[in-house]
Structures are given as structure tokens and as C-alpha cells.
Design a protein around this motif. Structure first.
Motif, mmCIF file in Angstrom:
data_model
loop_
_atom_site.group_PDB
_atom_site.id
_atom_site.type_symbol
_atom_site.label_atom_id
_atom_site.label_comp_id
_atom_site.label_asym_id
_atom_site.label_seq_id
_atom_site.Cartn_x
_atom_site.Cartn_y
_atom_site.Cartn_z
ATOM 1 N N SER A 2 0.833 -1.189 0.000
ATOM 2 C CA SER A 2 0.000 0.000 0.000
ATOM 3 C C SER A 2 0.881 1.257 0.000
ATOM 4 N N THR A 3 0.275 2.358 -0.380
ATOM 5 C CA THR A 3 0.952 3.649 -0.404
ATOM 6 C C THR A 3 0.530 4.431 0.831
ATOM 7 N N VAL A 4 1.492 5.080 1.467
ATOM 8 C CA VAL A 4 1.224 5.849 2.670
ATOM 9 C C VAL A 4 1.545 7.309 2.402
ATOM 10 N N GLU A 5 0.581 8.151 2.706
ATOM 11 C CA GLU A 5 0.726 9.603 2.596
ATOM 12 C C GLU A 5 0.996 10.145 3.997
ATOM 13 N N LEU A 6 2.086 10.889 4.145
ATOM 14 C CA LEU A 6 2.430 11.503 5.425
ATOM 15 C C LEU A 6 2.405 13.018 5.231
ATOM 16 N N THR A 7 1.445 13.679 5.852
ATOM 17 C CA THR A 7 1.325 15.121 5.708
ATOM 18 C C THR A 7 1.418 15.760 7.083
ATOM 19 N N ARG A 8 2.389 16.650 7.213
ATOM 20 C CA ARG A 8 2.579 17.385 8.465
ATOM 21 C C ARG A 8 2.098 18.810 8.240
ATOM 22 N N PHE A 9 1.289 19.292 9.196
ATOM 23 C CA PHE A 9 0.768 20.644 9.071
ATOM 24 C C PHE A 9 0.642 21.289 10.450
ATOM 25 N N ARG A 10 0.460 22.596 10.444
ATOM 26 C CA ARG A 10 0.322 23.351 11.683
ATOM 27 C C ARG A 10 -1.097 23.889 11.784
ATOM 28 N N VAL A 11 -1.647 23.856 12.995
ATOM 29 C CA VAL A 11 -2.985 24.367 13.277
ATOM 30 C C VAL A 11 -2.875 25.329 14.456
ATOM 31 N N GLU A 12 -3.484 26.501 14.315
ATOM 32 C CA GLU A 12 -3.516 27.458 15.422
ATOM 33 C C GLU A 12 -4.258 26.822 16.597
#
Length: 100
Positions: A2-12
């Protein structure tokens, strides 16, 4: 594999509750509209950052999802709470116990 998407983001910090409320709608829209969507886990990190770990059946499914963007209201609502994209990567999840 399987393919894994890793997304890092910032939230106030003031937007965290809205992000978590929007998550249900985002996942429902993914299940309804994203071929090959298998699973997603959201992880809270230090410094107002989050990691979204999304599993896709095939790399083509992930690419098609990316091309659609925030095409449905639940997805758009979740994305709207993100203050900053920190990074995004794609990897593969090898089958455990098999050589290769």
C-alpha cells in the motif's frame, strides 16, 4: 504494497476543536469519493503541528486524490483549519514477514 501519505501541518491552537470536528466530514467524503482510500490516522505533535497518516491501496489512488483536492465540503472544511503545510511525503508499506 500500500501507499502511505504523510502530511505534516500546523494548526492554530484556537482552531484545534474546529479541525477535530471537521475530521469526521473529511473522512466521510474520502470514503465516498476517493477510490483506494483505506485508512487515516491523525497524530498531534509538539509545536501546534499534526501528522496525518493516510493509507491508499495504490500510488495511483493517492495521485488521483491529490488531483481532486478539496472538492467536497467535508474535505474543504478540514483543510480550511490548517494554518500551514509543513511537509508532505509518500512512501510504501511493505508486507510484513515477506522478503523483498
Amino acid at each position: 504494497m500500500s501507499t502511505v501519505e504523510l502530511t505534516r501541518f500546523r494548526v492554530e491552537p484556537a482552531r484545534v476543536s474546529a479541525l477535530l470536528r471537521a475530521r469526521t466530514g473529511m473522512l466521510a467524503d474520502f470514503r465516498a469519493d476517493r477510490v483506494g482510500f483505506l485508512d487515516a490516522r491523525l497524530v498531534r505533535l509538539p509545536d501546534d503541528q499534526w501528522l496525518d497518516i493516510v493509507t491508499w491501496a495504490r500510488p495511483e489512488d493517492f495521485a488521483a486524490s491529490r488531483a481532486k483536492g478539496a472538492n467536497l465540503p467535508g474535505i474543504a472544511a478540514f483543510f480550511a483549519e490548517i494554518a500551514e503545510l509543513v511537509g508532505a511525503e509518500e512512501g510504501t508499506e511493505p508486507p510484513i514477514g515477506e522478503a523483498g
